[in-house]
Design a protein around this motif. Structure first.
Motif, short mmCIF file in Angstrom:
data_model
loop_
_atom_site.label_atom_id
_atom_site.label_comp_id
_atom_site.label_asym_id
_atom_site.label_seq_id
_atom_site.Cartn_x
_atom_site.Cartn_y
_atom_site.Cartn_z
N TYR A 33 36.69 71.52 90.06
CA TYR A 33 35.51 71.87 89.26
C TYR A 33 34.48 70.75 89.31
N GLN A 34 34.95 69.50 89.25
CA GLN A 34 34.03 68.37 89.31
C GLN A 34 33.27 68.34 90.64
N VAL A 35 33.94 68.76 91.71
CA VAL A 35 33.32 68.75 93.03
C VAL A 35 32.48 70.00 93.27
N GLU A 36 33.03 71.16 92.94
CA GLU A 36 32.38 72.41 93.29
C GLU A 36 31.56 73.01 92.16
N GLY A 37 31.87 72.70 90.91
CA GLY A 37 31.12 73.22 89.78
C GLY A 37 31.39 74.70 89.53
N GLU A 38 30.44 75.33 88.78
CA GLU A 38 30.56 76.75 88.45
C GLU A 38 30.41 77.61 89.69
N LYS A 39 31.26 78.62 89.81
CA LYS A 39 31.23 79.50 90.97
C LYS A 39 30.43 80.78 90.73
N LYS A 214 22.93 67.60 89.32
CA LYS A 214 22.12 66.47 89.80
C LYS A 214 21.60 66.82 91.19
N ILE A 215 20.31 66.54 91.41
CA ILE A 215 19.67 66.85 92.68
C ILE A 215 19.06 65.58 93.26
N ASP A 216 19.26 65.38 94.56
CA ASP A 216 18.64 64.28 95.29
C ASP A 216 17.69 64.86 96.34
N LEU A 234 14.00 73.99 101.25
CA LEU A 234 15.43 73.70 101.25
C LEU A 234 16.17 74.88 100.65
N THR A 235 17.22 75.34 101.35
CA THR A 235 17.99 76.48 100.85
C THR A 235 19.50 76.23 100.88
N ASP A 236 19.94 75.14 101.49
CA ASP A 236 21.36 74.81 101.53
C ASP A 236 21.70 73.88 100.37
N PHE A 237 22.38 74.42 99.37
CA PHE A 237 22.72 73.64 98.18
C PHE A 237 24.23 73.52 98.01
N SER A 238 24.92 73.48 99.13
CA SER A 238 26.38 73.38 99.09
C SER A 238 26.85 72.06 98.47
N ASP A 239 25.98 71.06 98.45
CA ASP A 239 26.36 69.76 97.88
C ASP A 239 25.90 69.61 96.43
N ILE A 240 25.35 70.66 95.84
CA ILE A 240 24.88 70.61 94.45
C ILE A 240 25.83 71.42 93.58
N ALA A 241 26.40 70.79 92.55
CA ALA A 241 27.38 71.44 91.69
C ALA A 241 26.86 71.55 90.26
N PHE A 242 26.64 72.78 89.80
CA PHE A 242 26.29 73.01 88.40
C PHE A 242 27.56 73.03 87.56
N LYS A 243 27.51 72.34 86.42
CA LYS A 243 28.65 72.31 85.52
C LYS A 243 28.21 72.73 84.12
#
Length: 247
Positions: A33-39, A214-216, A234-243
């Motif tokens: 969950y910490q890595v992937e966030g809400e699915k 968090k977004i960079d 930008l459309t690839d947000f695989s590295d952004i995890a919403f929690k």
């Protein structure tokens, strides 16, 4: 007696194994969950558009034909859409951009953040009254970027990151100036502008749920020095995890 003792030891071992297994599974789920966030969030981030531009502002009270203060602007548009795969009805209460950090090596110029303005011709104006440290868009029936309102079923939030006072261009001989070449005219290079902009985006719903990520963003967009105005999506947000941080 020994048989009973062995049975007790065996039972204890089995219980320990079960507890360790449960804790291991729980730890794996928490780590995932910490890595992937809400699915399956009610609303999702679908696009970030960045429009980079160069601006020359005329200095007042000077005698030169051209006396321009040079800035480099980055207009950031964040698209939030309703998740069609989410079965329940949710309503956006507000979306906040906060904890904004500006990371750049060069000390040239002055970095500022701006909100959109209620001007008929321009979305942003680099002036003191428009400076921000964070920005909130409230959920309404209809979106209005200039009034910091977003449709409660999704829309766009925007803000500007600028590097002001990069330098002056002064001339009495030029008949015309190509504003797209202003950075070249004052010898600005890419390293002078490079920035990693980091911020948190918070999506709060009227049900009380709140999600954060968090977004960079790396800026400016490529070829800003050569072209003067450039844009990317930008459309690839695989590295952004919403929690979920509330409810």
């Amino acid at each position: 007696m020994y048989r009973n003792l062995n049975k007790k030891i065996l039972h204890v071992i089995i219980i320990i194994v079960i507890v360790v297994a449960i804790l291991s599974v729980a730890g794996i789920l928490i780590l995932r969950y910490q890595v992937e966030g809400e699915k399956n969030m009610p609303f999702k981030l679908t696009k970030i558009a960045i429009v980079g531009s160069v601006e020359g502002t005329e200095a007042q009270g000077t005698g030169e034909k051209w006396n321009l203060d040079i800035s480099e602007n980055n207009d950031i548009y964040i698209y939030i859409e309703k998740n069609a795969g989410y079965s329940k009805t949710e309503i956006i209460d507000n979306i906040e951009i906060k904890d904004i950090n500006i990371n750049r090596k060069s000390e040239l110029g002055e970095t500022k953040l701006y909100k959109p303005v209620k001007d008929e011709k321009r979305m942003f104006i680099n002036s003191a009254e428009n400076e921000i440290n964070s920005i909130i868009y409230t959920g309404e029936l209809e979106s209005n970027i200039k009034e910091q309102k977003i449709s409660n079923q999704g829309g766009i939030v925007a803000f500007r990151y600028s590097i002001n006072n990069l330098g002056k261009y002064v001339s009495n001989s030029d008949e015309q100036i190509d504003h797209s070449k202003l950075l070249q005219l004052i010898n600005i290079n890419e390293d002078d502008l490079k920035t990693v902009l980091t911020f948190d985006i918070s999506i709060k719903l009227t049900s009380g749920k709140r999600y954060e990520a968090k977004i960079d963003l790396d800026m400016p967009t490529a070829e800003i020095i050569e072209k003067g105005t450039v844009g990317i999506e930008l459309t690839d947000f695989s590295d952004i995890a919403f929690k979920r941080v509330e409810n």
